[in-house]
Design a protein around this motif. Sequence first.
Motif, PDB file in Angstrom:
ATOM      1  N   ARG A  60       0.808  -1.212   0.000  1.00 43.74           N
ATOM      2  CA  ARG A  60       0.000   0.000   0.000  1.00 43.74           C
ATOM      3  C   ARG A  60       0.844   1.265   0.000  1.00 43.74           C
ATOM      4  N   ARG A  98      -2.929  -3.495  -8.439  1.00 37.89           N
ATOM      5  CA  ARG A  98      -4.171  -3.442  -7.676  1.00 37.89           C
ATOM      6  C   ARG A  98      -5.300  -2.941  -8.568  1.00 37.89           C
ATOM      7  N   VAL A 111      -9.037  -0.846  -8.466  1.00 36.43           N
ATOM      8  CA  VAL A 111      -9.999  -0.006  -7.757  1.00 36.43           C
ATOM      9  C   VAL A 111     -11.331  -0.118  -8.489  1.00 36.43           C
ATOM     10  N   SER A 125     -11.858  -6.500  -7.338  1.00 33.86           N
ATOM     11  CA  SER A 125     -11.175  -5.275  -6.928  1.00 33.86           C
ATOM     12  C   SER A 125     -10.599  -5.396  -5.528  1.00 33.86           C
ATOM     13  N   ASP A 126      -9.514  -4.680  -5.306  1.00 36.70           N
ATOM     14  CA  ASP A 126      -8.888  -4.626  -3.984  1.00 36.70           C
ATOM     15  C   ASP A 126      -9.470  -3.495  -3.153  1.00 36.70           C
ATOM     16  N   ASP A 127      -9.782  -2.399  -3.825  1.00 31.80           N
ATOM     17  CA  ASP A 127     -10.333  -1.221  -3.159  1.00 31.80           C
ATOM     18  C   ASP A 127     -11.572  -0.777  -3.926  1.00 31.80           C
ATOM     19  N   VAL A 153     -14.580   2.499  -4.526  1.00 31.20           N
ATOM     20  CA  VAL A 153     -15.010   3.880  -4.379  1.00 31.20           C
ATOM     21  C   VAL A 153     -16.497   3.915  -4.719  1.00 31.20           C
ATOM     22  N   SER A 177     -15.235   4.912   0.656  1.00 32.09           N
ATOM     23  CA  SER A 177     -14.146   4.267  -0.064  1.00 32.09           C
ATOM     24  C   SER A 177     -13.282   3.505   0.930  1.00 32.09           C
ATOM     25  N   GLY A 178     -12.499   2.556   0.404  1.00 26.23           N
ATOM     26  CA  GLY A 178     -11.625   1.768   1.256  1.00 26.23           C
ATOM     27  C   GLY A 178     -11.427   0.386   0.676  1.00 26.23           C
ATOM     28  N   PRO A 179     -10.764  -0.519   1.413  1.00 23.12           N
ATOM     29  CA  PRO A 179     -10.618  -1.905   0.953  1.00 23.12           C
ATOM     30  C   PRO A 179     -11.985  -2.518   0.671  1.00 23.12           C
ATOM     31  N   THR A 180     -12.102  -3.236  -0.431  1.00 24.77           N
ATOM     32  CA  THR A 180     -13.404  -3.715  -0.898  1.00 24.77           C
ATOM     33  C   THR A 180     -14.130  -4.545   0.152  1.00 24.77           C
ATOM     34  N   ASP A 196     -13.761  -4.631   3.368  1.00 27.60           N
ATOM     35  CA  ASP A 196     -14.152  -3.835   4.536  1.00 27.60           C
ATOM     36  C   ASP A 196     -15.411  -3.038   4.240  1.00 27.60           C
TER      37      ASP A 196
END
Length: 417
Positions: free
Chosen positions: A170, A204, A206, A377-379, A381, A391-394, A396
């Motif tokens: 990250r 990564r 998004v 996806s990793d993250d 939005v 937004s954030g880690p998928t 989470d």
Amino acid sequence: RQRALIAAALAADPEVVVADEPTTALDTTRQAVVLDLLRARVDAGGSLLFITHDLGAARRVADDVVILDAGRVVETGPFRTVMADPASTEGRRLVASVPWGRPRGEALLPDAAARLPGDARPRTVATQGNAPAPATPAVSLGGAVPGPASSYRLDPAPQEPERRGLDAPREASPLLSARGVVVRYGGTSEPAVRGADLTLRAGRTVGLVGESGSGKSTLLRALAGLLPVESGDVRLRGEPWSALPERRRRARRRQLAMIVQDPLGSFEPRWDVGQVLTDALGRRDPQRVADLLESVHLDPAAARARPRTLSGGQRQRVAIARALAVEPAVLLADEPVSALDASVQAQVLDLLDELQAQRGLGIVLVSHDLGVVRHSSDDIVVLQNGVVVESGPTEDVLSHPTHPFTRELIEAAPRLS
């Protein structure tokens, strides 16, 4: 447009409704409204033939299922019984292709043949409502009929899988970043995107999600430098991007490439696949064209084919090959699998994962399908009316959403489980 067509079809209160992919172009919340409306007509005594490649959508409206493969009926029966334990190879393949709940980095179809055969055709699933038929009575599922969107709950978060290939830390410098981006179309009082932030790192993905008109594609085009940014800043590899005039961006454009939702509409219709890729390369190089086709698991002989003669999955692979021709660091993908059936969608998503692992690509993925975004996806939005609301880690965000709109999207998302 899709909803206006549905309204016109239902205006005369028909006894039988034939719905051919009625929700493909709709975001999850609007899709839920349409599916609940169709189901309500069935519950009131009407009949519905629902043709779709989205098994989650079919679950919301269908009592019985007919699975087709290359024009043949390969399996029929009560929807939930068939989906729980498919007897046919195609049924098992369709169920295995559903991305919802499959961990990031896990291949959807690990045993699938890499190449799509030349005569491959999109698979379709036809489902039937529960109104009585004159010859064969419909099978009743009792209380198992899917309820409203609010009755759905998110699956438990899967354990973090071991990522295949590159997993960029990250703290790595971003490939692409946006800070406070505002985009306004000419003649409009309100911006289409208002103060959006986004960070993309190598290796990564998004995911951009939201309702239709939320600003997903607008933000993607601003990241690509195809729309002017009114305020805020987009940077490519830490250097100015949106602030530069086009003549200064041109030399760096090969660092980004786009994959569009409708590849056929983006191809020159007079060209064969080889000419499409040659144009992207900017030079004649038959060996490089063959290498590009092989990188997306297509036979080099496909270079002689016209795009309109290919299946949907093959055309999407050609679009990916065209994007890779410039050897980009960033792929900007706008609904790249929304028009594909479940098994071909799974192949394309697996391919993007494979290419990302091999090349360290950063990918921005726009999709209205939360299952696709969750798996790929990793993250994430989340956009609402042009504003990033979460937004954030998928995992989470989707397992523990904090914004009401995110929870609404999750509750409306169709799924098999």
